[in-house]
Design a protein around this motif. Structure first.
Motif: not given
Length: 92
Positions: A24, A51-52, A56, A58, A89, A92
């Motif tokens: 992401s 993430k902030s 991200c 996955e 990471s 989740h």
């Protein structure tokens, strides 16, 4: 040339994507790694804290790609710590 070239982080990210990892805010990640003097350390930091800012990772393969991910980390000479941070990471 090799793992110290500027393209290395791009090739590394491409390897992760081929292994089934979705990223992401990939454009932001690539921009930050391109600016970093030490992209491996920057990657570790962004895996831990990205993430902030919307970065991200996955695992789209449900863990079936662990050998490919291991190979990418070894080929691009990322540390065991970086691999551990990245793995954490993904949870989740």
């Amino acid at each position: 040339m090799g793992s110290l070239s500027n393209e290395s982080f791009e090739q590394f990210l491409d390897s992760l994507k081929k292994a089934g990892i979705s990223i992401s805010n990939e454009a932001q990640l690539r921009e930050r790694l391109a600016e970093a003097q030490r992209w491996r350390y920057a990657f570790q930091t962004l895996a831990a804290n990205g993430k902030s800012i919307g970065i991200c990772f996955e695992d789209q393969s449900a863990g079936s790609n662990s050998a490919e991910i291991e190979r990418a980390f070894a080929e691009f000479q990322l540390s065991e710590r970086s691999k551990a941070v990245f793995s954490a990471s993904l949870k989740h």
